[in-house]
Design an enzyme around this catalytic site. Structure first.
Site, PDB file in Angstrom:
ATOM      1  N   ARG A 139      33.279  33.222  38.211  1.00 29.29           N
ATOM      2  CA  ARG A 139      33.219  34.386  38.894  1.00 29.29           C
ATOM      3  C   ARG A 139      31.760  35.158  39.147  1.00 29.29           C
ATOM      4  NH1 ARG A 139      38.734  35.432  37.828  1.00 29.29           N
ATOM      5  NH2 ARG A 139      39.270  37.563  37.832  1.00 29.29           N
ATOM      6  N   LYS A 165      47.223  32.474  45.459  1.00 26.13           N
ATOM      7  CA  LYS A 165      46.289  31.364  44.822  1.00 26.13           C
ATOM      8  C   LYS A 165      47.125  30.805  43.479  1.00 26.13           C
ATOM      9  CE  LYS A 165      42.654  33.271  43.078  1.00 26.13           C
ATOM     10  NZ  LYS A 165      42.527  33.078  41.620  1.00 26.13           N
ATOM     11  N   ARG A 172      54.398  44.787  47.274  1.00 25.21           N
ATOM     12  CA  ARG A 172      54.730  44.205  45.995  1.00 25.21           C
ATOM     13  C   ARG A 172      55.607  45.364  45.260  1.00 25.21           C
ATOM     14  NH1 ARG A 172      50.995  40.666  42.332  1.00 25.21           N
ATOM     15  NH2 ARG A 172      49.864  42.581  41.906  1.00 25.21           N
ATOM     16  N   ARG A 209      39.935  46.594  44.560  1.00 25.50           N
ATOM     17  CA  ARG A 209      39.998  45.301  43.765  1.00 25.50           C
ATOM     18  C   ARG A 209      39.181  44.337  44.711  1.00 25.50           C
ATOM     19  NH1 ARG A 209      46.397  44.813  42.619  1.00 25.50           N
ATOM     20  NH2 ARG A 209      45.749  42.516  42.112  1.00 25.50           N
ATOM     21  N   ARG A 224      52.966  49.095  41.300  1.00 22.99           N
ATOM     22  CA  ARG A 224      52.034  49.214  40.153  1.00 22.99           C
ATOM     23  C   ARG A 224      50.960  50.116  40.738  1.00 22.99           C
ATOM     24  NH1 ARG A 224      50.763  43.132  38.647  1.00 22.99           N
ATOM     25  NH2 ARG A 224      48.741  44.026  38.900  1.00 22.99           N
TER      26      ARG A 224
HETATM   27  P1  AMP Z   1      42.653  37.389  36.718  1.00 23.11           P
HETATM   28  O1  AMP Z   1      43.965  37.341  35.912  1.00 23.11           O
HETATM   29  O2  AMP Z   1      41.811  36.057  36.969  1.00 23.11           O
HETATM   30  O3  AMP Z   1      42.526  38.448  37.951  1.00 23.11           O
HETATM   31  O4  AMP Z   1      41.523  37.676  35.416  1.00 23.11           O
HETATM   32  C1  AMP Z   1      41.936  39.077  34.759  1.00 23.11           C
HETATM   33  C2  AMP Z   1      40.807  39.505  33.963  1.00 23.11           C
HETATM   34  O5  AMP Z   1      40.203  38.620  33.246  1.00 23.11           O
HETATM   35  C3  AMP Z   1      39.646  39.940  34.893  1.00 23.11           C
HETATM   36  O6  AMP Z   1      39.720  41.161  35.383  1.00 23.11           O
HETATM   37  C4  AMP Z   1      38.388  39.890  33.921  1.00 23.11           C
HETATM   38  O7  AMP Z   1      38.339  40.946  33.099  1.00 23.11           O
HETATM   39  C5  AMP Z   1      38.631  38.767  33.142  1.00 23.11           C
HETATM   40  N1  AMP Z   1      38.247  37.581  33.682  1.00 23.11           N
HETATM   41  C6  AMP Z   1      39.053  36.128  34.079  1.00 23.11           C
HETATM   42  N2  AMP Z   1      38.343  35.481  34.626  1.00 23.11           N
HETATM   43  C7  AMP Z   1      36.963  35.640  34.343  1.00 23.11           C
HETATM   44  C8  AMP Z   1      35.664  35.129  34.688  1.00 23.11           C
HETATM   45  N3  AMP Z   1      35.630  33.963  35.048  1.00 23.11           N
HETATM   46  N4  AMP Z   1      34.578  35.888  34.085  1.00 23.11           N
HETATM   47  C9  AMP Z   1      34.684  37.004  33.642  1.00 23.11           C
HETATM   48  N5  AMP Z   1      35.973  37.724  33.394  1.00 23.11           N
HETATM   49  C10 AMP Z   1      36.972  37.055  33.526  1.00 23.11           C
END
Ligand code: AMP
Length: 217
Positions: free
Chosen positions: A88, A13, A127, A173, A162
């Site tokens: 989200r 993505k 990975r 996940r 990881r």
């Molecule tokens: P990502 O890099 O998009 O996987 O985001 C990493 C972390 O940031 C997630 O596990 C959440 O804790 C937080 N996060 C990112 N985007 C959102 C969102 N739209 N709503 C709530 N938490 C978010």
């Protein structure tokens, strides 16, 4: 062009989002990156978000909406934007709509990269990450192998898997992704905005499919 980009972890993505933004000259808004930056700088938002982020839980909607609302008001978003990692939750999607309506704007499309769970597990289990915390280069034993097995090309340190890339953690996940995204996808489907794009093939093939889907609107 105002886009929302959805897709499971490991679907490429981030890579695709960056190429779309370069091609259409729109702003790339990654809420994960924005949070990491605020947490690293220890800003008030970073301090509020940190405990949720560290537990891998969603950061509360109120924090996210303030942060994204402010970002969408910046000049580079006038030409368009791509939201990556947001919304989200259904509440975030509805609040985003509210902000756009107030600005007399609407979303152009919601691009959804589609990749089967088995393929996600296969990609993420391949990975490997450099154990040197100053380097953290990423490899994939299937698609991007290091020159010397188990060693980083850049610094020669050992490569490790990881904890969250172990098959069990990947399943967790993925479950979280499906649970969270389902309500957001349903919300956008009911508005006829979702464009599904298969996430298999080369980076170039996937990018072409995304552009075709966007140009067809
Ligand atoms: P990502 O890099 O998009 O996987 O985001 C990493 C972390 O940031 C997630 O596990 C959440 O804790 C937080 N996060 C990112 N985007 C959102 C969102 N739209 N709503 C709530 N938490 C978010």
């Amino acid at each position: 062009m105002r886009l929302v980009f959805l897709g499971p972890p490991g679907a490429g993505k981030g890579t695709q989002a960056k190429l779309v933004c370069e091609h259409y000259r729109i702003a790339h808004i990654s809420t994960g990156d924005m949070l990491r930056e605020r947490i690293a700088r220890n800003t008030p938002t970073g301090q509020q978000a940190r405990p949720y982020y560290e537990r891998g839980e969603l950061v509360p909607d109120s924090i996210m909406l303030d942060m994204v609302g402010e970002r969408l008001g910046e000049p580079d978003c006038r030409a368009g934007f791509l939201l990556d990692g947001f919304p989200r939750t259904r509440a975030q999607a509805a609040a985003l709509d509210g902000k756009l309506v107030a600005a007399k704007k609407s979303l152009t499309s919601v691009i959804m990269l589609v990749l089967g769970d088995e393929e996600v597990v296969r990609r993420l289990s391949g990975r490997r990450t450099c154990s040197n915390t100053d380097c953290q280069a990423n490899y994939n034993i299937v698609s991007v192998p290091p020159k010397v097995e188990g060693k980083c090309d850049r610094c020669g340190s050992d490569l490790v898997q990881r904890n969250d890339d172990q098959p069990e953690a990947i399943r967790r996940r993925l479950d979280a992704y499906h649970r969270q995204t389902a309500e957001v996808v349903d919300y956008y489907r009911s508005k006829g905005l979702v464009r599904e794009v298969p996430g298999t093939g080369s980076v170039e093939q996937i990018q072409q499919r995304i552009r075709d889907a966007l140009d067809q609107r």
